[in-house]
Structure formats: C-alpha cells, structure tokens
Scaffold this active site. Structure first.
Site, PDB file in Angstrom:
ATOM      1  N   HIS A  24      21.936  26.894  33.139  1.00  0.00           N
ATOM      2  CA  HIS A  24      20.605  27.434  33.454  1.00  0.00           C
ATOM      3  C   HIS A  24      20.587  28.935  33.200  1.00  0.00           C
ATOM      4  CE1 HIS A  24      23.024  28.412  36.969  1.00  0.00           C
ATOM      5  NE2 HIS A  24      22.157  29.375  37.242  1.00  0.00           N
ATOM      6  N   ASP A  48      18.971  32.489  35.154  1.00  0.00           N
ATOM      7  CA  ASP A  48      18.436  32.852  36.468  1.00  0.00           C
ATOM      8  C   ASP A  48      17.021  33.395  36.267  1.00  0.00           C
ATOM      9  OD1 ASP A  48      20.837  32.094  37.563  1.00  0.00           O
ATOM     10  OD2 ASP A  48      21.620  34.128  37.773  1.00  0.00           O
ATOM     11  N   HIS A  51      24.190  30.155  31.726  1.00  0.00           N
ATOM     12  CA  HIS A  51      25.529  30.049  32.293  1.00  0.00           C
ATOM     13  C   HIS A  51      25.654  28.763  33.099  1.00  0.00           C
ATOM     14  CE1 HIS A  51      22.893  32.222  35.089  1.00  0.00           C
ATOM     15  NE2 HIS A  51      23.638  31.747  36.076  1.00  0.00           N
ATOM     16  N   ARG A  94      36.428  27.281  44.599  1.00  0.00           N
ATOM     17  CA  ARG A  94      35.780  28.521  44.148  1.00  0.00           C
ATOM     18  C   ARG A  94      34.690  28.875  45.147  1.00  0.00           C
ATOM     19  NH1 ARG A  94      34.214  31.673  39.608  1.00  0.00           N
ATOM     20  NH2 ARG A  94      31.983  32.108  39.575  1.00  0.00           N
TER      21      ARG A  94
HETATM   22  C1  LIG Z   1      16.773  23.086  39.756  1.00  0.00           C
HETATM   23  C2  LIG Z   1      16.441  24.235  40.282  1.00  0.00           C
HETATM   24  C3  LIG Z   1      17.306  24.995  41.240  1.00  0.00           C
HETATM   25  C4  LIG Z   1      16.682  26.384  41.195  1.00  0.00           C
HETATM   26  C5  LIG Z   1      15.231  26.010  41.154  1.00  0.00           C
HETATM   27  C6  LIG Z   1      15.206  25.017  40.002  1.00  0.00           C
HETATM   28  O1  LIG Z   1      14.063  24.184  39.952  1.00  0.00           O
HETATM   29  C7  LIG Z   1      15.322  25.810  38.685  1.00  0.00           C
HETATM   30  C8  LIG Z   1      15.950  27.209  38.923  1.00  0.00           C
HETATM   31  C9  LIG Z   1      17.134  27.122  39.895  1.00  0.00           C
HETATM   32  C10 LIG Z   1      17.664  28.477  40.331  1.00  0.00           C
HETATM   33  C11 LIG Z   1      18.822  29.034  39.488  1.00  0.00           C
HETATM   34  C12 LIG Z   1      19.208  30.414  40.032  1.00  0.00           C
HETATM   35  C13 LIG Z   1      19.337  30.440  41.549  1.00  0.00           C
HETATM   36  O2  LIG Z   1      20.527  29.779  41.923  1.00  0.00           O
HETATM   37  C14 LIG Z   1      18.127  29.738  42.218  1.00  0.00           C
HETATM   38  C15 LIG Z   1      18.141  29.955  43.737  1.00  0.00           C
HETATM   39  C16 LIG Z   1      16.873  30.222  41.583  1.00  0.00           C
HETATM   40  O3  LIG Z   1      16.149  31.110  41.945  1.00  0.00           O
HETATM   41  O4  LIG Z   1      16.588  29.455  40.473  1.00  0.00           O
HETATM   42  C17 LIG Z   1      18.112  28.278  41.763  1.00  0.00           C
HETATM   43  C18 LIG Z   1      17.028  27.351  42.345  1.00  0.00           C
HETATM   44  C19 LIG Z   1      17.505  26.598  43.590  1.00  0.00           C
HETATM   45  O5  LIG Z   1      18.698  26.318  43.747  1.00  0.00           O
HETATM   46  O6  LIG Z   1      16.625  26.240  44.397  1.00  0.00           O
HETATM   47  O1  AKG Z   2      28.614  30.037  41.527  1.00  0.00           O
HETATM   48  C1  AKG Z   2      28.612  30.693  40.497  1.00  0.00           C
HETATM   49  O2  AKG Z   2      29.596  31.288  40.094  1.00  0.00           O
HETATM   50  C2  AKG Z   2      27.327  30.799  39.679  1.00  0.00           C
HETATM   51  C3  AKG Z   2      26.215  30.003  40.297  1.00  0.00           C
HETATM   52  C4  AKG Z   2      24.892  30.288  39.690  1.00  0.00           C
HETATM   53  O3  AKG Z   2      24.782  30.508  38.509  1.00  0.00           O
HETATM   54  C5  AKG Z   2      23.696  30.269  40.534  1.00  0.00           C
HETATM   55  O4  AKG Z   2      23.816  30.009  41.757  1.00  0.00           O
HETATM   56  O5  AKG Z   2      22.596  30.534  40.003  1.00  0.00           O
HETATM   57 FE   FE2 Z   3      22.825  31.240  37.987  1.00  0.00          FE
END
Ligand SMILES: C=C1C[C@]23C[C@@]1(O)CC[C@H]2[C@@]12CC[C@H](O)[C@@](C)(C(=O)O1)[C@H]2[C@@H]3C(=O)O
Ligand code: AKG
Ligand code: FE2
Length: 337
Positions: free
Chosen positions: A208, A210, A265, A275
């Site tokens: 994904h 961020d 990443h 981890r």
């Molecule tokens: C599958 C998902 C988890 C996420 C929300 C989403 O629909 C798509 C973006 C995901 C992500 C990736 C980065 C961060 O870990 C996170 C908190 C964010 O802002 O976007 C996660 C979301 C999540 O875990 O709720």
């Molecule tokens: O746990 C990690 O090292 C990365 C996790 C990550 O990419 C995320 O939480 O968005």
């Molecule tokens: Fe991430």
C-alpha cells in the site's frame, strides 16, 4: 496460511545484514540531520524514492525504548485483555484484519487517533489498570516525532524555495490535524520456515501507500519492511532500531504535483523473530483542500489531480482495499491499473 511466492525480493546475508547482491539494488537515502547538506539530499530522496532513513535525529533512545517496552507488555497480555481495546473502528486493537475491506495480515496492532479530544484515552483505559504511564509515553513520543516530521517538512519547503517554510508543517501543527499513531506487532511465524526455504513469503502488512502527508516509522531490529522500486521489484529495508524511516504520503505527492513520490511498501512476516513497529502518520485537517501548491507549478503546468479535501480522500481511501491505487481515482489523466 497464505504464502506468496516472491522471487524478486532482495536477500540479505543473515550474519552481516548486507545485501547478497549489492549491484542490483540502490542504497536507501540516508539523511543525517547533523549535516548541512541534508536538505538537498532529503528533497532528492523524496523525488527519487519517496523514502529515506534519518540518523542523528535527537529523539532520545530512552523514550523510544520506553514506548517499545510498554507496547511489548500490551501485545504480550492475554488475548481477552487486548480485545478490550478492540475491535478497531477504525481506532483500537486489531488482530489480522486490516481496515474494513477484507485485508488480512500476520499482524496485531493498536491504532490511535492523536487528536486531543479523541477517545484514545478510553481505548487505553480499557486494557490498562494504570493507563497513565502508557498514555504519557505515547504523548511524549508522538510529540517528539511530530516535531521531527515538521522539521523535515520545513527543510523540504526551504529546499523547494517555497515562500512559507511552514506550508506543509502547519497542517500537522493545526489543532485539527488528522494524524494517527499505530503500533504494529508481527509475531514470529515458525511454519513459515519451510516456505522461506522455497522462496515464499507470508504477508504481515500488504502492499500500500500511506494516504497522509508524511509517515515516521521506527521498528525494532527485525527485518520485514520492503519498498517497491520503480521496476516493480521489492527491496528489503535493513532494520535499524536507532533510526527513523520516512515515507512520503499520497497527500504530499499531490501537494508537490507528483514531484515527490508516495512509495508503495509492505511488511513480510519473519519465521523466528517478532517485529514491532511504531508509526506516526502526519495528516492534514479534514477540511483541508489537498491540491498542488501554486508556487510549485511552472508556467503552463497544470495540476495532475482533481480537487479534493482530505475528508473526501480519506472517505474514499478507507472504503478501498489496502493495495488499491487510491490516488489514481483523483488523477486527471488516470493511470489506474
Ligand atoms: C485497508 C485499509 C487500511 C487503511 C485504510 C484502508 O482502507 C486503506 C488505507 C490503510 C492505511 C494505510 C496506512 C495506515 O496504516 C492507515 C492507518 C491509514 O491511514 O491508511 C491504514 C488504514 C487502517 O489500517 O485503517
Ligand atoms: O509495520 C511496518 O513496518 C509498516 C506498516 C505500515 O506500512 C503501516 O502501518 O502503514
Ligand atoms: Fe504504511
């Protein structure tokens, strides 16, 4: 257990931690905050990679280790205790399920909203008998990494010759900044060993980008984080518990009209070691328009993106699976795949 074949990941020598084949992989940009040329290097890293490592950051190891030990204690508690802080909605404790669109990974996590009026105290009080020490260390840590994130964003603005050096950092400093903090725990997965021998991988956290402006990641010394290179191969990031790793987020890519790259990443699970990672995701206020900075657009250069607010982007993103190319939906000429 879902195991993916992964022939393109760089392999590291287990003893030296050095890449087996140094020639085929680029070095991860290293930003030494004590050196004067760091501003130039960090902008280059954001353009070429969207990812870099920060050393000499000034955040005390004592604070980092304190948070890691509090987090270790939490993830080692009985399942029933951890579940008091769940299910994530989207904040709280989660186990294997990531987001609400069917993504799963070999990971447990605690997702917290950093806004002052958020219910993050309630989440912590639900599992801790003495929540104050956990809350204090999270607050102190978030304050410290947010300060560093703002400093990095101001260096970027300086190097891009933007008039307002706080043009990015003010979004994180805003009281309404929609920033989040995440603790990820990837337990060891012994069954994985036989798959690893055959070159397979178990996904800890799927691929994904961020969505926010900037992400500040710190992990213990267990490998697992991988970044996607331009040719589509995955490069394993050698862990370094004393440094921070920074990701450009989708919003910063848009604000720089694609000059900075939001990097794809993922995390792969480890057969022997656990981890632990802690990530601060610096985001703008919900009502903020995410649009390229006018001062960055050259003559006749048009925005690559349709107009949207962070609220709109977030609403769309959080209804998408992890690996979805979310920004593609907001591009004027779509590159969706
Ligand atoms: C599958 C998902 C988890 C996420 C929300 C989403 O629909 C798509 C973006 C995901 C992500 C990736 C980065 C961060 O870990 C996170 C908190 C964010 O802002 O976007 C996660 C979301 C999540 O875990 O709720
Ligand atoms: O746990 C990690 O090292 C990365 C996790 C990550 O990419 C995320 O939480 O968005
Ligand atoms: Fe991430």
């Amino acid at each position: 257990m879902v195991v993916f074949p992964n022939p393109t990941t760089e392999q590291f020598d287990v003893k030296t931690c050095k890449p087996v084949n140094r020639l085929t992989y680029p070095a991860i940009p290293l930003i030494d905050l004590s050196k004067p040329d760091s501003k130039h290097l960090l902008v280059k890293a954001c353009q070429d990679f969207g990812f870099f490592k920060v050393v000499n950051h000034g955040i005390p190891m004592k604070l980092i280790n304190k948070l890691e030990s509090e987090a270790t204690e939490f993830f080692s508690s009985p399942q029933s205790v951890k579940e008091k802080a769940g299910p994530p909605n989207p904040f709280g404790y989660g186990n294997k399920n990531i987001g609400r669109n069917g993504d799963v990974g070999w990971v447990e996590y605690l997702l917290l909203n950093t806004k002052p009026e958020s219910d993050y105290n309630k989440i912590i009080s639900s599992f801790e008998e003495h929540p104050e020490s956990f809350r204090c260390v999270v607050d102190d840590y978030v304050r410290a990494v947010k300060k560093m994130a703002c400093e990095l964003l101001e260096f970027m603005a300086d190097e891009l010759k933007l008039e307002q050096r706080n043009v990015f950092s003010k979004l994180l400093m805003d009281e309404q900044s929609d920033s989040v903090f995440r603790l990820n725990y990837y337990p060891p997965c012994p069954e994985l060993q036989e798959h690893e021998i055959k070159g397979g991988n178990l996904i800890g956290f799927g691929e994904h980008t961020d969505p926010q402006i900037i992400s500040v990641l710190r992990s213990n010394n267990t490998s697992g984080l991988e970044i996607s290179l331009r040719d589509g191969s995955w490069m394993s990031v050698p862990p370094d518990s004393e440094s921070f790793f920074i990701n450009v987020g989708d919003s910063l890519q848009v604000m720089t009209n694609g000059r900075f790259k939001s990097i794809k990443h993922r995390v792969v699970a480890n057969s022997k070691k656990s981890r632990m990672s802690m990530i601060y995701f610096g985001g703008p206020p919900l009502n903020e328009k995410i649009t390229p900075l006018a001062s960055l657009l050259e003559r006749d250069e048009e925005s690559l993106y349709k107009e949207f607010t962070w609220f709109e982007y977030k609403k769309f993103s959080f209804n998408c699976p992890l690996s979805h190319n979310r920004l593609g939906f907001f591009e004027k000429i779509s590159s969706r795949y």
